[in-house]
Write a protein that holds these residues in place. Structure first.
Motif, PDB file in Angstrom:
ATOM      1  N   PRO A  62       0.588  -0.912   0.052  1.00  0.00           N
ATOM      2  CA  PRO A  62      -0.285   0.199   0.193  1.00  0.00           C
ATOM      3  C   PRO A  62       0.838   0.943  -0.405  1.00  0.00           C
ATOM      4  O   PRO A  62       1.835   1.246   0.583  1.00  0.00           O
ATOM      5  N   THR A  63       0.173   2.511  -0.154  1.00  0.00           N
ATOM      6  CA  THR A  63       0.618   3.430  -0.828  1.00  0.00           C
ATOM      7  C   THR A  63       0.517   5.161   0.311  1.00  0.00           C
ATOM      8  O   THR A  63       1.067   6.022   0.254  1.00  0.00           O
ATOM      9  N   THR A  64      -0.321   4.101   0.890  1.00  0.00           N
ATOM     10  CA  THR A  64      -1.340   5.048   2.638  1.00  0.00           C
ATOM     11  C   THR A  64      -1.321   4.645   2.880  1.00  0.00           C
ATOM     12  O   THR A  64      -1.461   3.765   3.296  1.00  0.00           O
ATOM     13  N   MET A  65      -1.655   5.176   4.468  1.00  0.00           N
ATOM     14  CA  MET A  65      -1.777   5.016   5.767  1.00  0.00           C
ATOM     15  C   MET A  65      -3.120   4.052   6.143  1.00  0.00           C
ATOM     16  O   MET A  65      -3.649   3.018   6.336  1.00  0.00           O
ATOM     17  N   ASP A  66      -4.152   4.287   5.247  1.00  0.00           N
ATOM     18  CA  ASP A  66      -5.170   4.457   5.221  1.00  0.00           C
ATOM     19  C   ASP A  66      -5.586   3.139   3.907  1.00  0.00           C
ATOM     20  O   ASP A  66      -6.480   2.126   5.299  1.00  0.00           O
ATOM     21  N   ALA A  67      -4.973   3.256   3.306  1.00  0.00           N
ATOM     22  CA  ALA A  67      -5.329   0.967   2.592  1.00  0.00           C
ATOM     23  C   ALA A  67      -4.340   0.374   3.510  1.00  0.00           C
ATOM     24  O   ALA A  67      -4.417  -0.678   3.148  1.00  0.00           O
ATOM     25  N   LEU A  68      -3.331   0.726   3.822  1.00  0.00           N
ATOM     26  CA  LEU A  68      -2.073  -0.248   4.849  1.00  0.00           C
ATOM     27  C   LEU A  68      -3.718  -0.599   6.456  1.00  0.00           C
ATOM     28  O   LEU A  68      -3.527  -1.600   6.376  1.00  0.00           O
ATOM     29  N   LEU A  69      -3.979   0.174   6.633  1.00  0.00           N
ATOM     30  CA  LEU A  69      -5.209   0.045   7.870  1.00  0.00           C
ATOM     31  C   LEU A  69      -6.031  -0.819   7.093  1.00  0.00           C
ATOM     32  O   LEU A  69      -6.739  -1.739   8.335  1.00  0.00           O
ATOM     33  N   SER A  70      -6.298  -0.632   6.101  1.00  0.00           N
ATOM     34  CA  SER A  70      -7.613  -1.851   6.301  1.00  0.00           C
ATOM     35  C   SER A  70      -7.754  -3.287   5.240  1.00  0.00           C
ATOM     36  O   SER A  70      -8.150  -3.577   5.338  1.00  0.00           O
ATOM     37  N   LEU A  71      -5.769  -3.003   5.224  1.00  0.00           N
ATOM     38  CA  LEU A  71      -5.576  -4.399   4.996  1.00  0.00           C
ATOM     39  C   LEU A  71      -5.108  -5.120   5.924  1.00  0.00           C
ATOM     40  O   LEU A  71      -5.490  -6.579   5.938  1.00  0.00           O
ATOM     41  N   LEU A  72      -4.466  -4.499   6.675  1.00  0.00           N
ATOM     42  CA  LEU A  72      -4.566  -5.466   8.041  1.00  0.00           C
ATOM     43  C   LEU A  72      -6.289  -5.576   8.604  1.00  0.00           C
ATOM     44  O   LEU A  72      -6.242  -6.356   9.847  1.00  0.00           O
TER      45      LEU A  72
END
Length: 272
Positions: free
Chosen positions: A10-20
């Motif tokens: 992911p390239t953004t924190m929002d995308a990272l947190l959604s994946l987790l």
């Protein structure tokens, strides 16, 4: 056969947190990879998806602010820390301990946050960060929380991270800025090696603070002592607080002996 897994960057924190949030315990975050990839190859770690943090710019930040202190992003490497001017000037014990971690090549990959999240009793960064009163910032889709490092590591390879959380950074406050101190590490060889036992000590104002690693299931932070405390008093509290084991690298008796030796040496250096 090597365990197979999916990969996301992911390239953004929002995308990272959604994946987790979506994958939870099936996901493993990847920054330096010096522990994760070894675990995958050994069959110890079997994630369904590996989430690479390195494409998120804010996680690579390493900065100093006179109000907040030192901010160490999740992807900041140990060499980034060792070479940062503010670290050498204001938090010199971190540079000393960081230079003891593995080899130069590994320090180019290994991250400071990763060294804490791994929660190994012999991690090089935990004891100096404990002395400096570091805190850990965790983020998830549910929000953000901050824990004192002394509460974050709960056992061997165990932390307070929830399945949907990531450690976004470590914060080293200004409370003990410009502290004088050192880090002593016993190794089996003169070159790079895991710590058999290690002691960090700083003097900040009229206070001495000591932390010990590789001598208990978690790094041990001793109570603060006045600067004129006797070496015997600090050694006695250390021996009371640690619980070393016998293993292939060392006996528990020799670990106890070297804790006393390192406390004596560090106190002499600090007072010289």
């Amino acid at each position: 056969m090597l365990h197979q897994f999916s990969y996301a960057a992911p390239t953004t924190m929002d995308a990272l947190l959604s994946l987790l949030s979506e994958h939870g315990e099936r996901a493993a975050v990847f920054s330096g990879g010096t522990d994760l990839l070894v675990g995958v190859r050994a069959g110890i770690a079997r994630p369904s998806i590996v989430v690479d943090l390195k494409k998120i710019p804010e996680l690579s930040e390493l900065s100093f602010d006179e109000a907040e202190g030192l901010s160490i992003g999740a992807c900041a490497t140990v060499n980034d820390l060792v070479d940062h001017p503010a670290v050498g000037k204001h938090y010199s014990i971190l540079a000393v301990a960081g230079a003891e971690l593995a080899t130069y090549q590994l320090r180019n990959r290994a991250t400071v946050v990763g060294n804490i999240v791994t929660a190994s009793p012999c991690g090089d960064m935990s004891s100096p960060l404990l002395c400096l009163g570091a805190t850990v910032e965790l983020r998830s889709v549910r929000g953000e929380r901050t824990l004192a490092l002394r509460e974050f590591i709960t056992g061997v390879k165990k932390t307070q991270i929830a399945p949907d959380e990531v450690v976004s950074r470590i914060i080293v406050p200004v409370d003990r800025i410009d502290a004088v101190g050192g880090y002593k590490k016993l190794k089996r060889i003169k070159g790079h090696d895991l710590g058999v036992v290690a002691v960090a000590m700083i003097r900040s104002g009229q206070t001495l603070r000591t932390a010990i690693s590789s001598a208990a299931p978690t790094p041990v932070l001793l109570p603060d002592f006045p600067v004129d405390a006797s070496v015997e008093a600090i050694q006695a509290k250390a021996q009371e607080s640690i619980s070393p084991i016998d293993d292939v690298r060392c006996t528990k008796e020799y670990r106890r002996f070297m804790v006393d030796v390192f406390i004596d040496r560090l106190l002499q250096e600090i007072r010289s």
